[in-house]
Design an enzyme around this catalytic site. Structure first.
Site, PDB file in Angstrom:
ATOM      1  N   GLU A   1      -9.710 -10.411  -7.524  1.00  0.00           N
ATOM      2  CA  GLU A   1      -8.766  -9.293  -7.421  1.00  0.00           C
ATOM      3  C   GLU A   1      -7.714  -9.342  -8.533  1.00  0.00           C
ATOM      4  OE1 GLU A   1      -7.446  -9.652  -3.355  1.00  0.00           O
ATOM      5  OE2 GLU A   1      -9.403  -9.037  -2.582  1.00  0.00           O
TER       6      GLU A   1
ATOM      7  N   ASN B   1      -1.889  -0.186   7.405  1.00  0.00           N
ATOM      8  CA  ASN B   1      -1.304  -1.517   7.659  1.00  0.00           C
ATOM      9  C   ASN B   1      -0.462  -2.065   6.506  1.00  0.00           C
ATOM     10  OD1 ASN B   1      -3.321  -2.357   5.965  1.00  0.00           O
ATOM     11  ND2 ASN B   1      -4.427  -3.577   7.480  1.00  0.00           N
TER      12      ASN B   1
ATOM     13  N   HIS C   1      -1.716  -5.553   1.463  1.00  0.00           N
ATOM     14  CA  HIS C   1      -2.974  -6.291   1.257  1.00  0.00           C
ATOM     15  C   HIS C   1      -2.657  -7.701   0.786  1.00  0.00           C
ATOM     16  CE1 HIS C   1      -6.936  -7.390  -0.289  1.00  0.00           C
ATOM     17  NE2 HIS C   1      -6.283  -7.882  -1.331  1.00  0.00           N
TER      18      HIS C   1
ATOM     19  N   TYR D   1     -12.318  -2.952  -3.043  1.00  0.00           N
ATOM     20  CA  TYR D   1     -12.849  -3.034  -1.673  1.00  0.00           C
ATOM     21  C   TYR D   1     -14.383  -3.012  -1.636  1.00  0.00           C
ATOM     22  CZ  TYR D   1      -8.217  -2.537   0.527  1.00  0.00           C
ATOM     23  OH  TYR D   1      -6.917  -2.739   0.973  1.00  0.00           O
TER      24      TYR D   1
ATOM     25  N   LYS E   1       0.828  -1.201   0.000  1.00  0.00           N
ATOM     26  CA  LYS E   1       0.000   0.000   0.000  1.00  0.00           C
ATOM     27  C   LYS E   1       0.877   1.272   0.000  1.00  0.00           C
ATOM     28  CE  LYS E   1      -3.678  -2.476   2.456  1.00  0.00           C
ATOM     29  NZ  LYS E   1      -4.606  -2.478   3.616  1.00  0.00           N
TER      30      LYS E   1
HETATM   31  P1  DAT Z   1      -7.727  -7.189   5.490  1.00  0.00           P
HETATM   32  O1  DAT Z   1      -6.914  -6.133   4.757  1.00  0.00           O
HETATM   33  O2  DAT Z   1      -6.971  -7.776   6.646  1.00  0.00           O
HETATM   34  O3  DAT Z   1      -8.295  -8.228   4.563  1.00  0.00           O
HETATM   35  P2  DAT Z   1     -10.403  -6.061   5.589  1.00  0.00           P
HETATM   36  O4  DAT Z   1     -10.614  -6.667   4.238  1.00  0.00           O
HETATM   37  O5  DAT Z   1     -11.401  -6.331   6.635  1.00  0.00           O
HETATM   38  O6  DAT Z   1      -8.963  -6.438   6.169  1.00  0.00           O
HETATM   39  O7  DAT Z   1     -10.307  -4.479   5.441  1.00  0.00           O
HETATM   40  C1  DAT Z   1      -9.567  -3.933   4.366  1.00  0.00           C
HETATM   41  C2  DAT Z   1      -8.714  -2.827   4.887  1.00  0.00           C
HETATM   42  O8  DAT Z   1      -9.542  -1.807   5.416  1.00  0.00           O
HETATM   43  C3  DAT Z   1      -7.775  -3.203   6.046  1.00  0.00           C
HETATM   44  O9  DAT Z   1      -6.564  -3.756   5.587  1.00  0.00           O
HETATM   45  C4  DAT Z   1      -7.570  -1.874   6.689  1.00  0.00           C
HETATM   46  C5  DAT Z   1      -8.882  -1.171   6.493  1.00  0.00           C
HETATM   47  N1  DAT Z   1      -9.719  -1.312   7.692  1.00  0.00           N
HETATM   48  C6  DAT Z   1     -10.331  -2.419   8.143  1.00  0.00           C
HETATM   49  N2  DAT Z   1     -10.996  -2.191   9.271  1.00  0.00           N
HETATM   50  C7  DAT Z   1     -10.789  -0.885   9.536  1.00  0.00           C
HETATM   51  C8  DAT Z   1     -11.202  -0.005  10.579  1.00  0.00           C
HETATM   52  N3  DAT Z   1     -11.974  -0.445  11.575  1.00  0.00           N
HETATM   53  N4  DAT Z   1     -10.787   1.285  10.536  1.00  0.00           N
HETATM   54  C9  DAT Z   1     -10.011   1.725   9.527  1.00  0.00           C
HETATM   55  N5  DAT Z   1      -9.585   0.964   8.511  1.00  0.00           N
HETATM   56  C10 DAT Z   1      -9.973  -0.316   8.526  1.00  0.00           C
HETATM   57 MG    MG Z   2      -9.678  -8.059   3.042  1.00  0.00          MG
END
Ligand code: DAT
Ligand code: MG
Length: 152
Positions: A129, A115, A118, A52, A12
């Protein structure tokens, strides 16, 4: 020989800006997975919204798309047996604070909204994806010279 899978990984904008491209890719190379495709780009909002789409009703969705569009990313496809699940384990939990030591997100970042990387969460989302980010001819078919030393 176990069946090969593909997964989609993206470093990212924060991972790029913080100079973590080499360290994150090194982790997958050292594991023995095969790099299938890679590109460096600033992803459009349209692509990121689609990427997303499952999170479109979450409050953080607009901020997530904005952050992902704020700078360049490295988009990649990696191959290996159970690569999707293994990469998720290597990355750690979505929230770095919940991740185990030794995982990318635990070792290199602090907040869920920054974080750095991805990884697809299932074989089905990996397929979706990869189709969004790459044309099929961008996936390169070659045999790694290390193959016979990684697999028996
Ligand atoms: P992952 O990336 O572990 O698959 P996800 O698909 O649930 O997680 O969410 C996608 C991204 O969105 C994640 O990497 C970081 C962001 N994200 C998730 N939960 C969040 C939150 N509560 N506040 C802010 N950003 C968040
Ligand atoms: Mg995810």
């Amino acid at each position: 020989m176990a069946k090969m899978e593909h997964t989609f990984i993206a470093i990212k904008p924060d991972g790029i800006q913080r100079g973590l491209v080499g360290d994150t890719i090194k982790h997958f190379e050292q594991k023995g997975f095969r790099l299938v495709a890679m590109k460096f780009l600033r992803a459009s909002e349209e692509l990121l919204k689609q990427h997303y789409i499952d999170l479109k009703d979450r409050l953080f969705y607009p901020g997530l798309v904005k952050y992902m569009n704020s700078g360049p990313v490295v988009a990649m496809v990696w191959e290996g047996p159970t690569v999707v699940k293994t990469v998720r384990t290597m990355l750690g939990e979505s929230n770095p604070a919940d991740s185990q030591p030794g995982t990318t997100r635990r070792d290199f970042c602090i907040q869920v909204g920054r974080n750095i990387i991805h990884g697809s969460d299932s074989v089905k989302s990996a397929g979706r994806e990869i189709g969004l980010w790459f044309e099929s001819e961008e996936l390169v078919d070659y045999k790694s010279c290390a193959f016979d030393w990684i697999y028996e």
